[in-house]
Design an enzyme around this catalytic site. Structure first.
Site, PDB file in Angstrom:
ATOM      1  N   LYS A 197      12.977 -11.061  -9.110  1.00 40.31           N
ATOM      2  CA  LYS A 197      13.881 -11.411  -7.817  1.00 40.31           C
ATOM      3  C   LYS A 197      12.661 -11.528  -6.761  1.00 40.31           C
ATOM      4  O   LYS A 197      12.158 -10.730  -6.086  1.00 40.31           O
ATOM      5  CB  LYS A 197      14.671 -10.214  -7.585  1.00 40.31           C
ATOM      6  CG  LYS A 197      15.789 -10.626  -6.499  1.00 40.31           C
ATOM      7  CD  LYS A 197      15.701 -10.936  -5.191  1.00 40.31           C
ATOM      8  CE  LYS A 197      15.242 -10.011  -4.043  1.00 40.31           C
ATOM      9  NZ  LYS A 197      15.117 -10.511  -2.911  1.00 40.31           N
ATOM     10  N   GLU A 230       4.360  -0.124  -5.347  1.00 41.63           N
ATOM     11  CA  GLU A 230       3.503  -0.212  -4.584  1.00 41.63           C
ATOM     12  C   GLU A 230       3.887  -0.536  -3.183  1.00 41.63           C
ATOM     13  O   GLU A 230       4.444  -1.469  -3.111  1.00 41.63           O
ATOM     14  CB  GLU A 230       2.449  -1.378  -4.998  1.00 41.63           C
ATOM     15  CG  GLU A 230       1.072  -1.483  -4.630  1.00 41.63           C
ATOM     16  CD  GLU A 230       0.857  -2.237  -3.258  1.00 41.63           C
ATOM     17  OE1 GLU A 230       1.080  -1.803  -2.332  1.00 41.63           O
ATOM     18  OE2 GLU A 230       0.828  -3.465  -3.396  1.00 41.63           O
ATOM     19  N   CYS A 259      -1.228  -5.433   2.364  1.00 41.36           N
ATOM     20  CA  CYS A 259      -1.079  -4.060   2.200  1.00 41.36           C
ATOM     21  C   CYS A 259      -2.249  -3.275   2.072  1.00 41.36           C
ATOM     22  O   CYS A 259      -2.242  -1.950   2.543  1.00 41.36           O
ATOM     23  CB  CYS A 259      -0.046  -4.032   0.719  1.00 41.36           C
ATOM     24  SG  CYS A 259      -1.042  -4.463  -0.603  1.00 41.36           S
ATOM     25  N   GLU A 283       2.717   1.659   9.254  1.00 41.30           N
ATOM     26  CA  GLU A 283       2.257   0.326   9.006  1.00 41.30           C
ATOM     27  C   GLU A 283       2.774  -0.933   9.720  1.00 41.30           C
ATOM     28  O   GLU A 283       4.171  -1.058   9.715  1.00 41.30           O
ATOM     29  CB  GLU A 283       2.533  -0.039   7.608  1.00 41.30           C
ATOM     30  CG  GLU A 283       2.031  -1.185   6.879  1.00 41.30           C
ATOM     31  CD  GLU A 283       2.260  -1.450   5.246  1.00 41.30           C
ATOM     32  OE1 GLU A 283       1.142  -2.000   4.601  1.00 41.30           O
ATOM     33  OE2 GLU A 283       3.472  -1.260   4.882  1.00 41.30           O
TER      34      GLU A 283
END
Length: 491
Positions: A182, A257, A290, A388
């Site tokens: 997906k 992750e 990331c 973040e």
């Protein structure tokens, strides 16, 4: 000729339907995928729901027994054929993905797409040598094997769509599993092209399935499906919590992750030019990485010199169209992401932070470029330090002692990566050992080897990818214990 289910993107026809059981499948509903480069719609794609997810999982389950029984060597041959297909279509893949997610075309050509092919080749070959020496217990033999787990759900992000998909698809298939992929709804196009490449390579029907759509519809249904044996996800913490909750109903193992707010520690004994180069690298992909070391921690005695060198180098970065070879920073992927990044910066400035570089939108055509930003005078507990941002926004804090540097570095809820710049080998070893991070780079950044583990600590995730660690997740690891002697007949 283009059809009702084909979009032509950068000159390449892209099928806008799902890929399920070796066939293209349309949905009643569609969703629009727009380019962050031009602002124009690229395609209207089939919008997957629980219905399409169930069909894809059923196809994966039907294909699983034969694929699991396929020899490792034959699976490797087919994965190498996929890598060949990626290499043949490298220019098309690079051009499509640049328009779809706004990353630099030169990066896609030189690094990202070649790495996709490399990922397939590495994981194709790794199972051929996967194994451990047998163990002996009082004459009893322990023989360890890695058995395919079954259909796997792979839910991937938008910042490096095809490369991050290949990190999951390749080991899952190499292990003998079947897959439902997906892709992120903001950058789904190269996943559709991957389905074409896999089919052309001869991958059996149902082994790889692609369902497009929104995370809270197709993604949620996939994570909760009782026929799924593994869920691997890369993305945000809130989405990961939803996925983990859904998977928990069936005790489906998950690998997560989840990014972070990684530190770059610059000690006074570091090479100053190297330290600055490492810091500026954090603006790569407009900060949508990331692993980015968004928190610059600089020893107080060299902070002024560091800042002078840093601002000079950042001033030379060029913002613009990512298709232009001279562009260094392209647009953010979506207006929602642009607003999110700007919101973080505005709140930080209102709270007393100072923008010594950048500090707002770039005002370029398309409206999605954000100026590379460096904020100082930020407290350790400030939102801009702790959360973040996922844009070209860094913060700078100073420290006086090694102890303080480590305390600041570890002072968040995350632990994906860390970078250390120092000229002292003993300090590098000492500090690295104390940092909470899945990966620590010393005097370098983003050097990866697929034989090594990758993943994060704390809120940066669960599990590791790469080498044996990928197969430990995608397989049921079995120990067969055999008693000595007692055999009858042949053998």
């Amino acid at each position: 000729m283009p059809s009702a289910h084909t979009a032509v993107v950068a000159g390449t026809p892209v099928d806008t339907r799902h890929w399920i059981g070796g066939h293209r499948v349309a949905s009643a509903e569609t969703f629009t995928d727009a380019s962050p480069v031009t602002g124009a719609p690229l395609a209207r794609l089939s919008r997957g729901t629980a219905t399409e997810v169930d069909a894809a999982v059923t196809a994966a389950a039907d294909a699983f027994p034969a694929w699991a029984a396929t020899s490792r060597a034959e699976r490797a041959r087919l994965l190498h054929a996929i890598a060949d297909g990626v290499e043949r279509r490298l220019e098309e893949l690079a051009a499509v993905e640049t328009l779809d997610n706004g990353s630099l075309l030169r990066s896609h050509r030189r690094g990202v797409m070649p790495r996709v092919a490399h990922n397939f080749r590495f994981f194709a070959d790794h199972p051929l040598s996967l194994g451990r020496d047998d163990l002996d217990t009082r004459g009893h033999t322990h023989h360890i094997t890695w058995d395919p787990a079954g259909p796997c759900a792979l839910i991937t992000p938008w910042n490096a769509p095809l490369m991050l998909a290949s990190w999951k698809v390749a080991p899952a298939l190499a292990a003998g599993n079947t897959v439902v992929l997906k892709p992120a709804e903001w950058s789904p196009l190269t996943a559709s092209l991957l389905a074409d490449i896999a089919a052309a390579a001869g991958l059996p029907a149902g082994v790889l399935n692609v369902v497009q759509g929104y995370g809270n519809e197709a993604g949620a249904a996939l994570a909760a499906h009782p026929g799924i044996r593994r869920v691997s996800f890369t993305g945000s913490v809130p989405t990961a919590r939803s996925i983990a909750t859904a998977a928990a109903a069936h005790l489906t193992p998950v690998s997560l992750e989840l990014g972070g707010v990684s530190p770059l520690l610059v000690f006074a004994d570091a090479d100053p030019e190297l330290a600055v180069r490492l810091a500026v690298e954090q603006y790569d992909n407009a900060g949508q990485v990331c692993l980015a070391a968004t928190r610059l921690l600089v020893e107080e005695s060299v902070a002024e010199d560091f800042l002078r060198r840093f601002t000079t180098r950042v001033a030379g970065l060029r913002l613009g169209d990512p298709r232009d070879e001279g562009t260094d920073i392209g647009p953010l992927i979506h207006p929602r992401q642009h607003g999110r990044v700007d919101g973080y910066v505005r709140r930080a400035l209102a709270a007393g932070a100072r923008a010594v570089v950048g500090g707002g939108p770039a005002g370029l055509p398309g409206g999605l470029h954000y100026r590379p930003t460096l904020l100082t005078e930020v407290a350790q507990d400030a939102e801009i330090v702790q959360e973040e941002v996922f844009g070209p926004v860094l913060t700078l804090q100073t420290f006086r002692t090694e102890e303080e540097a480590v305390r600041l570095a570890n002072g968040t809820r995350y632990g994906l990566a860390a970078t250390v710049a120092t000229g002292d080998r003993e300090r590098a070893e000492r500090v690295s050992a104390r940092l909470v991070a899945g990966t620590v780079w010393v005097n370098c950044f983003f050097v990866r080897d697929l034989r090594a583990p990758f993943g994060g600590s704390r809120l940066s995730g669960i599990g590791r990818e790469g080498g044996d660690w990928s197969f430990d997740f995608f397989c049921d690891v079995k120990n067969t214990v055999t008693a000595p002697g007692g055999w009858r007949g042949h053998g």
